[in-house]
Design an enzyme around this catalytic site. Structure first.
Site, PDB file in Angstrom:
ATOM      1  N   ARG A  23      13.665  20.898  39.994  1.00 26.75           N
ATOM      2  CA  ARG A  23      13.722  21.796  41.159  1.00 26.75           C
ATOM      3  C   ARG A  23      14.117  21.023  42.419  1.00 26.75           C
ATOM      4  O   ARG A  23      14.966  21.465  43.202  1.00 26.75           O
ATOM      5  CB  ARG A  23      12.350  22.454  41.328  1.00 26.75           C
ATOM      6  CG  ARG A  23      12.185  23.298  42.566  1.00 26.75           C
ATOM      7  CD  ARG A  23      10.775  23.873  42.567  1.00 26.75           C
ATOM      8  NE  ARG A  23      10.497  24.675  43.738  1.00 26.75           N
ATOM      9  CZ  ARG A  23      10.055  24.177  44.880  1.00 26.75           C
ATOM     10  NH1 ARG A  23       9.853  22.890  45.004  1.00 26.75           N
ATOM     11  NH2 ARG A  23       9.812  24.980  45.897  1.00 26.75           N
ATOM     12  N   VAL A  26      17.846  20.022  42.292  1.00 23.80           N
ATOM     13  CA  VAL A  26      18.760  21.158  42.507  1.00 23.80           C
ATOM     14  C   VAL A  26      18.715  21.606  43.965  1.00 23.80           C
ATOM     15  O   VAL A  26      19.755  21.793  44.603  1.00 23.80           O
ATOM     16  CB  VAL A  26      18.400  22.320  41.547  1.00 23.80           C
ATOM     17  CG1 VAL A  26      19.169  23.582  41.906  1.00 23.80           C
ATOM     18  CG2 VAL A  26      18.676  21.910  40.096  1.00 23.80           C
ATOM     19  N   ARG A  74      16.059  13.450  21.544  1.00 21.64           N
ATOM     20  CA  ARG A  74      16.411  12.043  21.358  1.00 21.64           C
ATOM     21  C   ARG A  74      17.726  12.075  20.580  1.00 21.64           C
ATOM     22  O   ARG A  74      17.822  12.773  19.579  1.00 21.64           O
ATOM     23  CB  ARG A  74      15.316  11.319  20.569  1.00 21.64           C
ATOM     24  CG  ARG A  74      13.912  11.484  21.220  1.00 21.64           C
ATOM     25  CD  ARG A  74      12.848  10.694  20.473  1.00 21.64           C
ATOM     26  NE  ARG A  74      11.500  11.238  20.656  1.00 21.64           N
ATOM     27  CZ  ARG A  74      10.654  10.878  21.620  1.00 21.64           C
ATOM     28  NH1 ARG A  74      10.983   9.976  22.497  1.00 21.64           N
ATOM     29  NH2 ARG A  74       9.453  11.411  21.687  1.00 21.64           N
ATOM     30  N   ASP A 105      11.897   4.671  29.241  1.00 22.71           N
ATOM     31  CA  ASP A 105      12.710   3.450  29.199  1.00 22.71           C
ATOM     32  C   ASP A 105      13.897   3.581  28.239  1.00 22.71           C
ATOM     33  O   ASP A 105      14.988   3.063  28.514  1.00 22.71           O
ATOM     34  CB  ASP A 105      11.848   2.233  28.828  1.00 22.71           C
ATOM     35  CG  ASP A 105      11.165   2.411  27.492  1.00 22.71           C
ATOM     36  OD1 ASP A 105      10.309   3.308  27.380  1.00 22.71           O
ATOM     37  OD2 ASP A 105      11.494   1.681  26.540  1.00 22.71           O
ATOM     38  N   ILE A 129       4.571  10.737  29.845  1.00 20.91           N
ATOM     39  CA  ILE A 129       3.113  10.695  30.006  1.00 20.91           C
ATOM     40  C   ILE A 129       2.564   9.294  29.745  1.00 20.91           C
ATOM     41  O   ILE A 129       1.419   9.009  30.053  1.00 20.91           O
ATOM     42  CB  ILE A 129       2.397  11.713  29.088  1.00 20.91           C
ATOM     43  CG1 ILE A 129       2.618  11.378  27.609  1.00 20.91           C
ATOM     44  CG2 ILE A 129       2.809  13.130  29.411  1.00 20.91           C
ATOM     45  CD1 ILE A 129       1.626  12.082  26.692  1.00 20.91           C
ATOM     46  N   ASP A 130       3.399   8.409  29.172  1.00 18.10           N
ATOM     47  CA  ASP A 130       2.911   7.083  28.766  1.00 18.10           C
ATOM     48  C   ASP A 130       2.719   6.092  29.909  1.00 18.10           C
ATOM     49  O   ASP A 130       2.041   5.086  29.746  1.00 18.10           O
ATOM     50  CB  ASP A 130       3.863   6.470  27.737  1.00 18.10           C
ATOM     51  CG  ASP A 130       3.690   7.094  26.369  1.00 18.10           C
ATOM     52  OD1 ASP A 130       2.644   7.727  26.143  1.00 18.10           O
ATOM     53  OD2 ASP A 130       4.589   6.947  25.531  1.00 18.10           O
ATOM     54  N   ASP A 132       4.618   3.743  31.152  1.00 19.78           N
ATOM     55  CA  ASP A 132       4.857   2.399  30.597  1.00 19.78           C
ATOM     56  C   ASP A 132       6.285   1.905  30.833  1.00 19.78           C
ATOM     57  O   ASP A 132       6.881   1.278  29.962  1.00 19.78           O
ATOM     58  CB  ASP A 132       4.554   2.410  29.089  1.00 19.78           C
ATOM     59  CG  ASP A 132       5.479   3.342  28.317  1.00 19.78           C
ATOM     60  OD1 ASP A 132       6.157   4.191  28.944  1.00 19.78           O
ATOM     61  OD2 ASP A 132       5.537   3.221  27.079  1.00 19.78           O
ATOM     62  N   LYS A 216     -29.388   6.049  22.690  1.00 22.18           N
ATOM     63  CA  LYS A 216     -28.148   6.822  22.880  1.00 22.18           C
ATOM     64  C   LYS A 216     -28.007   7.853  21.777  1.00 22.18           C
ATOM     65  O   LYS A 216     -28.265   7.564  20.614  1.00 22.18           O
ATOM     66  CB  LYS A 216     -26.946   5.873  22.812  1.00 22.18           C
ATOM     67  CG  LYS A 216     -26.363   5.581  24.146  1.00 22.18           C
ATOM     68  CD  LYS A 216     -25.002   4.947  24.006  1.00 22.18           C
ATOM     69  CE  LYS A 216     -24.454   4.676  25.389  1.00 22.18           C
ATOM     70  NZ  LYS A 216     -23.140   4.103  25.337  1.00 22.18           N
ATOM     71  N   ILE A 255      -1.125  18.451  22.731  1.00 14.90           N
ATOM     72  CA  ILE A 255      -1.804  19.198  23.800  1.00 14.90           C
ATOM     73  C   ILE A 255      -1.722  18.389  25.104  1.00 14.90           C
ATOM     74  O   ILE A 255      -1.694  18.933  26.204  1.00 14.90           O
ATOM     75  CB  ILE A 255      -3.263  19.490  23.395  1.00 14.90           C
ATOM     76  CG1 ILE A 255      -3.883  20.537  24.295  1.00 14.90           C
ATOM     77  CG2 ILE A 255      -4.129  18.262  23.387  1.00 14.90           C
ATOM     78  CD1 ILE A 255      -5.239  21.034  23.816  1.00 14.90           C
TER      79      ILE A 255
HETATM   80  O1  F6P Z   1       5.960  11.105  25.290  1.00 14.05           O
HETATM   81  C1  F6P Z   1       5.420   9.885  24.874  1.00 14.05           C
HETATM   82  C2  F6P Z   1       4.742  10.066  23.559  1.00 14.05           C
HETATM   83  O2  F6P Z   1       3.849  11.091  23.777  1.00 14.05           O
HETATM   84  C3  F6P Z   1       4.015   8.915  22.926  1.00 14.05           C
HETATM   85  O3  F6P Z   1       2.810   8.549  23.464  1.00 14.05           O
HETATM   86  C4  F6P Z   1       3.872   9.384  21.526  1.00 14.05           C
HETATM   87  O4  F6P Z   1       3.605   8.375  20.667  1.00 14.05           O
HETATM   88  C5  F6P Z   1       5.196  10.042  21.286  1.00 14.05           C
HETATM   89  O5  F6P Z   1       5.645  10.480  22.573  1.00 14.05           O
HETATM   90  C6  F6P Z   1       5.238  11.133  20.298  1.00 14.05           C
HETATM   91  O6  F6P Z   1       6.382  11.859  20.517  1.00 14.05           O
HETATM   92  P1  F6P Z   1       7.166  12.808  19.529  1.00 14.05           P
HETATM   93  O7  F6P Z   1       6.276  13.895  19.151  1.00 14.05           O
HETATM   94  O8  F6P Z   1       8.269  13.284  20.380  1.00 14.05           O
HETATM   95  O9  F6P Z   1       7.579  11.958  18.409  1.00 14.05           O
END
Ligand code: F6P
Length: 324
Positions: A23, A26, A74, A105, A129-130, A132, A216, A255
């Site tokens: 968004r 654009v 991919r 990356d 979300i990683d 990294d 615990k 999730i």
């Molecule tokens: O998006 C990153 C990630 O969630 C990794 O932590 C995980 O291992 C991987 O993608 C799994 O992705 P997919 O379901 O696309 O193979």
């Protein structure tokens, strides 16, 4: 002079906040009189010519939506030099002057190859979300994924406590420790296993028994998914067969990738999308919008093409200390 025409795509795993970045790209492009095209399904869609002209309403009512309206993929074909020759021919035939890539990356390595081999102008926006990617303290989607996982672990803790149970909760992170460590610290987990850790079952059992000895009632072990999702089942088996310890498994899975982005993801993605377009207008490429010292700024693409698990690894000690 012809109007500058930019294209954008998402690549790799989706992440909450990608739509906010789309968004912002654009709207900033249109605000500045640029033409903007969305490419569906990442590099794979680029090679198939899945181009969609974007206008103000193409990005209406998406700021709160998870996933990516452009969808993602991919693409093995794009990873080959011939694939990239074809991609550049397609982009140039459409009159596109620059490409914005939202992804991780791997996606940035593809963008770098477009620049190195064909001098095609590219700008990256880190979205995974990683959390990294080298060169940036933050990637869009991380905080939302962590929040989702924390909410799930808190719920699991309720039932674990009620039944005095041990749970292995598997979170995402094929090569990244970031989610596991942050969730582990924030949920008071008794143990955090990182993606490439050799599992020390004896230590897990000792830690649980030490906790039980002082009253615990429950134990939560956060397991980073690692190379093969579902590794928690193997750990569960060994704990049962060798140590007679019953543990339940909860795999949070995808999730963690869905859902409405939190404020930080919306705010950072909006700033990054805006900066990416400005950068192209200033012909400052190949670059990536990054977070450095807490602020959105620019880095070279070269600096952002490595997998970097170091951002969070420093918190391993914290997780260990607080879980005694
Ligand atoms: O998006 C990153 C990630 O969630 C990794 O932590 C995980 O291992 C991987 O993608 C799994 O992705 P997919 O379901 O696309 O193979």
């Amino acid at each position: 002079m012809s109007i500058m025409h930019i294209a954008l795509l998402c690549s790799g795993g989706d992440a909450p906040g990608m739509n906010c970045a789309i968004r912002a790209v654009v709207r900033t492009a249109l605000f500045n009189g640029l033409q903007v095209t969305g490419i569906k399904r990442g590099y794979a869609g680029l090679l198939k010519g899945e181009f969609h002209p974007m206008n103000l309403s193409s990005v209406g009512n998406i700021i709160q939506r998870g996933g990516t309206i452009l969808q993602t993929s991919r693409s093995p074909e794009f990873m080959k030099p011939e694939g990239r020759i074809k991609a550049v021919e397609i982009l140039r035939a459409q009159g596109i002057n620059a490409l914005i890539v939202i992804g991780g990356d791997g996606s940035f390595n593809g963008a770098k190859a477009l620049w190195d081999e064909h001098q095609f102008p590219v700008v990256g926006i880190p979205g995974t979300i990683d959390n990294d990617i080298s060169g940036t303290e933050y990637t869009i989607g991380f905080e939302t994924a962590v929040e989702t996982a924390i909410e799930a672990v808190d719920r699991i803790r309720d039932t674990a406590h009620s039944h005095a149970r041990t749970f292995l909760v598997e979170v995402m992170g094929r090569n990244s420790s970031a989610i596991a460590l942050k969730v582990g610290v924030c949920t008071g987990a008794e143990n955090v296993l990182l993606p490439h850790d050799k599992v020390n079952h004896q230590k897990i059992v000792d830690d649980i028994q030490r906790g039980m000895a002082r009253g615990k009632e429950s134990s939560i072990i956060i397991v980073a998914e690692g190379p093969v999702a579902g590794r928690s089942y193997e750990i569960q088996k060994v704990l049962k067969e060798k140590y007679k310890l019953d543990a339940h498994v909860a795999i949070l899975g995808h999730i963690q990738r869905g859902g409405s982005p939190m404020a930080d993801d919306r705010f950072i993605a909006s700033q990054m999308g805006h900066l990416a377009v400005q950068t192209i207008m200033e012909k400052n490429y190949p670059t990536v919008t990054v977070v450095k010292n807490g602020k959105v700024t620019l880095a070279t693409l070269e600096d952002c093409t490595q997998k970097a698990d170091y951002n969070f690894i420093e918190f391993q000690k914290l997780a260990q200390t607080l879980s005694i």
